[in-house]
Motif scaffolding. Structure first.
Motif, mmCIF file in Angstrom:
data_model
loop_
_atom_site.group_PDB
_atom_site.id
_atom_site.type_symbol
_atom_site.label_atom_id
_atom_site.label_comp_id
_atom_site.label_asym_id
_atom_site.label_seq_id
_atom_site.Cartn_x
_atom_site.Cartn_y
_atom_site.Cartn_z
ATOM 1 N N GLU A 18 0.955 -1.153 -0.188
ATOM 2 C CA GLU A 18 -0.066 -0.097 -0.084
ATOM 3 C C GLU A 18 0.910 1.098 -0.028
ATOM 4 O O GLU A 18 1.859 1.340 0.455
ATOM 5 C CB GLU A 18 -0.985 -0.047 1.154
ATOM 6 C CG GLU A 18 -1.820 -0.985 1.198
ATOM 7 C CD GLU A 18 -3.008 -1.073 0.175
ATOM 8 O OE1 GLU A 18 -3.426 0.014 -0.025
ATOM 9 O OE2 GLU A 18 -3.298 -2.005 -0.358
ATOM 10 N N LEU A 19 0.622 2.321 -0.632
ATOM 11 C CA LEU A 19 1.213 3.577 -0.699
ATOM 12 C C LEU A 19 0.036 4.646 0.008
ATOM 13 O O LEU A 19 -0.932 4.842 -0.196
ATOM 14 C CB LEU A 19 1.479 4.000 -2.247
ATOM 15 C CG LEU A 19 2.224 3.184 -3.158
ATOM 16 C CD1 LEU A 19 1.803 3.489 -4.498
ATOM 17 C CD2 LEU A 19 3.641 3.019 -2.784
ATOM 18 N N GLY A 55 -2.475 9.720 6.474
ATOM 19 C CA GLY A 55 -3.683 9.759 5.722
ATOM 20 C C GLY A 55 -3.984 8.168 5.145
ATOM 21 O O GLY A 55 -3.298 7.247 5.555
ATOM 22 N N ARG A 56 -5.030 8.036 4.526
ATOM 23 C CA ARG A 56 -5.352 6.499 3.744
ATOM 24 C C ARG A 56 -4.615 6.464 2.963
ATOM 25 O O ARG A 56 -4.107 7.405 1.986
ATOM 26 C CB ARG A 56 -7.021 6.677 3.598
ATOM 27 C CG ARG A 56 -7.802 6.960 4.657
ATOM 28 C CD ARG A 56 -9.128 6.747 4.345
ATOM 29 N NE ARG A 56 -9.897 6.730 5.681
ATOM 30 C CZ ARG A 56 -11.565 6.568 5.364
ATOM 31 N NH1 ARG A 56 -12.041 6.298 4.076
ATOM 32 N NH2 ARG A 56 -12.428 6.416 6.316
ATOM 33 N N SER A 57 -4.541 5.183 2.438
ATOM 34 C CA SER A 57 -3.738 4.810 1.196
ATOM 35 C C SER A 57 -4.502 5.191 -0.058
ATOM 36 O O SER A 57 -5.806 5.436 -0.348
ATOM 37 C CB SER A 57 -3.969 3.027 1.230
ATOM 38 O OG SER A 57 -3.641 2.607 -0.304
ATOM 39 N N VAL A 58 -3.395 5.588 -1.036
ATOM 40 C CA VAL A 58 -4.116 6.205 -2.157
ATOM 41 C C VAL A 58 -3.938 5.155 -3.374
ATOM 42 O O VAL A 58 -4.227 5.220 -4.625
ATOM 43 C CB VAL A 58 -3.345 7.465 -2.550
ATOM 44 C CG1 VAL A 58 -3.379 8.269 -1.590
ATOM 45 C CG2 VAL A 58 -1.743 7.206 -2.781
ATOM 46 N N GLY A 59 -3.043 4.065 -3.055
ATOM 47 C CA GLY A 59 -2.964 2.792 -4.174
ATOM 48 C C GLY A 59 -2.011 1.783 -3.576
ATOM 49 O O GLY A 59 -1.690 1.726 -2.409
ATOM 50 N N ALA A 87 5.806 3.728 1.240
ATOM 51 C CA ALA A 87 5.376 2.246 0.659
ATOM 52 C C ALA A 87 5.820 1.391 1.976
ATOM 53 O O ALA A 87 6.731 1.340 2.648
ATOM 54 C CB ALA A 87 6.241 1.667 -0.222
ATOM 55 N N ASP A 88 4.460 0.530 2.511
ATOM 56 C CA ASP A 88 4.716 -0.220 3.724
ATOM 57 C C ASP A 88 5.035 0.479 4.883
ATOM 58 O O ASP A 88 6.413 0.201 5.482
ATOM 59 C CB ASP A 88 5.971 -1.607 3.407
ATOM 60 C CG ASP A 88 5.940 -2.596 4.439
ATOM 61 O OD1 ASP A 88 4.896 -2.646 5.268
ATOM 62 O OD2 ASP A 88 6.685 -3.367 4.654
ATOM 63 N N THR A 89 4.172 1.195 5.407
ATOM 64 C CA THR A 89 4.674 2.006 6.648
ATOM 65 C C THR A 89 4.695 1.334 7.834
ATOM 66 O O THR A 89 5.255 1.709 8.857
ATOM 67 C CB THR A 89 3.343 3.141 6.933
ATOM 68 O OG1 THR A 89 2.267 2.408 6.840
ATOM 69 C CG2 THR A 89 3.375 4.039 5.553
#
Length: 338
Positions: free
Chosen positions: A283-284, A290-294, A325-327
């Motif tokens: 996830e990005l 904030g939320r994932s954008v893609g 990526a991959d927080t």
């Protein structure tokens, strides 16, 4: 499994590229040789399907997204099989030798493709055959159609545009894939070694890096169950906008004429500071939170640009955004989408 895996230094690929070599011990050098037009890539894990019969081209034309009815012998085309709702199911590399239409598909996709085509034959004069066990595919950095007497070859039209279509990305003269030459040579399995000859071999590690650098989408890798061609800028080479009716055409026309696709494919520069690179599906998330954008779809390591990737993100995502990526990983990777 390919016979070329017996070559010295061969390391088998994983995931969709299992069964052929990921590299032969020097992936960066293999990329350079491939870019220079000197090496070839073993793609014998790709599916090969033949369609014979007098109605073959008009039949394929009626079922898929590209103009194929008047396809000249030894002229290459790319076409998509779409679901009734316009989602990408198969990407077909098409070339006709004057008697038979040759299709190559993603690894493992040939049986499902043949089953669907057989279900659509009705009373037409066509015969569909899966010949994947009898023919192998070699990838070559060449942009030339095959001549009579030579093995059948499919030349990649990317980035086009091809025919009556539309591009969501940059114009061809500015496109990162404009200088990429690529074709698939289809040879009998027993002739694979002879077709390679004394040319050096490169693995899929090298060919995938050059594909990602060219922003070239790949079915089953950059697609999911809801991908429509517009999102990957695939109209530019695989869709004719004013041909007869085919499955999924309503979605193609509606999205093109009335609105923008909900997502888009983007090219990513990975900063490479993490201990591991993000994998497909990662996830990005915006760096500010904030939320994932893609999510990431393809990851590669380029011999000049370093770690790079393709991702599918919401269309509203700022092209200059810095993403994580991959927080949840201790080795976070900062991603910049130019």
């Amino acid at each position: 499994m390919s016979a070329l895996l017996a070559r010295p230094g061969a390391v088998e690929g994983t995931g969709p590229d299992a069964g052929v070599a990921s590299h032969y011990g020097a992936p960066h050098r293999e990329q350079v040789l491939l870019e220079q037009g000197l090496a070839v890539v073993d793609l014998s894990h790709r599916g090969v399907v033949t369609v014979s019969g007098a109605d073959r081209l008009t039949w394929l034309h009626s079922l898929t997204s590209q103009q194929l009815a008047d396809l000249a012998p030894r002229t290459s085309a790319e076409t998509l099989v779409l679901s009734p709702k316009g989602h990408v199911e198969h990407a077909l590399h098409v070339v006709d030798d004057g008697q038979t239409t040759w299709l190559t598909t993603e690894p493992g996709a040939a049986p499902a493709l043949v089953a669907w085509l057989d279900s659509m034959r009705f009373m037409l004069r066509v015969e569909v055959t899966d010949v994947s066990d009898r023919y192998a595919v070699l990838g070559e950095p060449i942009r030339r159609e095959s001549a009579p007497g030579e093995p059948v070859a499919w030349v990649d039209p990317w980035p086009g545009p091809v025919g009556d279509t539309f591009a969501y990305g940059p114009p061809s003269e500015e496109h990162p894939g404009r200088d990429r030459a690529w074709r698939e040579l289809v040879v009998p399995v027993e002739d694979l070694e002879a077709a390679v000859g004394d040319r050096p071999l490169a693995g899929t590690w090298a060919s995938e890096a050059l594909r990602v650098a060219a922003w070239r989408p790949r079915a089953g890798v950059d697609t999911d169950h809801r991908t429509i061609p517009h999102e990957l800028d695939w109209l530019r080479t695989a869709v004719h906008l004013h041909k007869g009716c085919y499955r999924g055409q309503e979605t193609i026309a509606r999205v093109k004429n009335l609105g923008r696709p909900p997502r888009r494919l983007v090219f990513l520069h990975l900063d490479g500071s993490g201990h591991v690179e993000p994998g497909p599906g990662t996830e990005l998330v915006p760096v500010e939170g904030g939320r994932s954008v893609g999510h990431v779809t393809s990851v590669a390591r380029h011999h000049e640009e370093g770690p790079i990737a393709l991702a599918v993100v919401k269309r509203s995502t700022d092209p200059a955004a810095v993403l994580l990526a991959d927080t949840t990983s201790a080795a976070q990777t900062v991603v910049v989408a130019p």
